[in-house]
Design a protein around this motif. Sequence first.
Motif, short mmCIF file in Angstrom:
data_model
loop_
_atom_site.label_atom_id
_atom_site.label_comp_id
_atom_site.label_asym_id
_atom_site.label_seq_id
_atom_site.Cartn_x
_atom_site.Cartn_y
_atom_site.Cartn_z
N VAL A 70 30.19 38.72 4.42
CA VAL A 70 30.27 37.38 5.27
C VAL A 70 29.65 36.39 3.68
N ALA A 71 29.75 36.79 3.03
CA ALA A 71 29.41 36.03 1.91
C ALA A 71 31.02 36.10 1.29
N GLY A 72 32.21 36.46 1.62
CA GLY A 72 33.38 35.81 1.34
C GLY A 72 33.65 37.02 -0.29
N GLN A 75 45.41 37.12 13.77
CA GLN A 75 44.31 37.15 13.23
C GLN A 75 43.65 35.46 12.75
N GLU A 76 42.64 35.04 12.89
CA GLU A 76 41.81 34.13 11.62
C GLU A 76 40.68 34.71 11.62
N ILE A 94 35.50 45.85 10.06
CA ILE A 94 35.66 46.05 8.09
C ILE A 94 36.58 45.30 7.75
N LYS A 95 37.87 45.99 8.29
CA LYS A 95 39.23 46.62 7.60
C LYS A 95 40.06 46.22 9.12
N MET A 132 36.80 36.65 3.35
CA MET A 132 36.90 36.79 1.58
C MET A 132 36.59 35.06 1.81
N SER A 133 35.52 34.48 3.02
CA SER A 133 35.64 32.76 2.50
C SER A 133 33.85 32.82 3.03
#
Length: 349
Positions: A46-48, A57-58, A118-119, A9-10
């Motif tokens: 990758v596009a957020g 985790q970050e 992914i999730k 999401m970034s």
Amino acid sequence: MRALTVRPMSSHSLEAREVAEPLPADGELLVEGLAIGVCGTDKEIVAGQYGWVPPGQERLILGHESLGRVCRAPSGSGFKAGDLVAGVVRRPDPEPCGACARGEFDMCRNGRYTERGIKERDGYGSQLWTVETDYAVGVDPRLEDVGVLVEPASVVAKAWEQVERVGGRSWFDPRRVLVTGAGPIGLLAALLGVRRGLEVHVMDRVTSGPKPGLVTDLGAEYHSEDVEQVTAAICPDVVIEATGAGSVVFGAMAGTAPYGVVCLTGVSSRGRTLTVDAGSVNRELVLENDAVIGSVNANTRHYREGADALAKADRTWLERMITRRVGLDHATEAFNAREDDIKVVISLG
């Protein structure tokens, strides 16, 4: 060790960085990561636009189309050091729905599944990774250069299974199949259609590059006309839709033979509108006993079927599907589309 990581999401957060080496738990393989494939889901992450980090985790280690070589295997697991393996992507939810409890976790009903890369689970985009033996699938050693195609092949194996299950509600003897889209999913769908002895047609908008030749060399027929023209000419019994383009989806739905089955595997982008004669579509679906189904993801048996299909295919043909390879240090290049791209692979060594 190094791994390809992202902050979901970034945007602009893709980075190959040093991470701690994994320690295999009981019942897990320790695997040297060889390669990962890049697909539309990876590009969205990758596009957020998509993705979830593991709890606490970050960053998320990317990569769900995997290929690796076993470094260490538990005794009695059926695997040994040196074996090539691919890892299954999805895991059932911890409080399983009926489907997950029966091993059909690709059809999870409550959405609490997790997915590698992914999730909420790190992916396979690292120089070492671990995987539970029950979620590892052996890959023919002759497929070292193309075994990363096992995951997309598993998606196609499931799609064909779903088509045949739906068709089996009554007498079903399909002769002609139309595959819309000649990307990795479409080409592999055509491969499995040819293996079934069907007359296979593939439609894609491009007229140059590697796609037409790959289709022709498979023994299928390539089309670049509009979907309405193609369906009118061939009247397919089955359509495997792999573009996600709304106009193609509805054109395919309206163009099958009676008792036709359309399987949607392409994911459409949100926010696009399309004018459709819903009454006509409904009338044809009902009066011709047609069926339209969606299919995504795969469970372990589909991975095994996909790996088996690749092992029996012409390896030179499979190698031509992989149009570009980049190293881990240049992974960002894999997400910059080029005109002739089919499957782009990131090498992890």
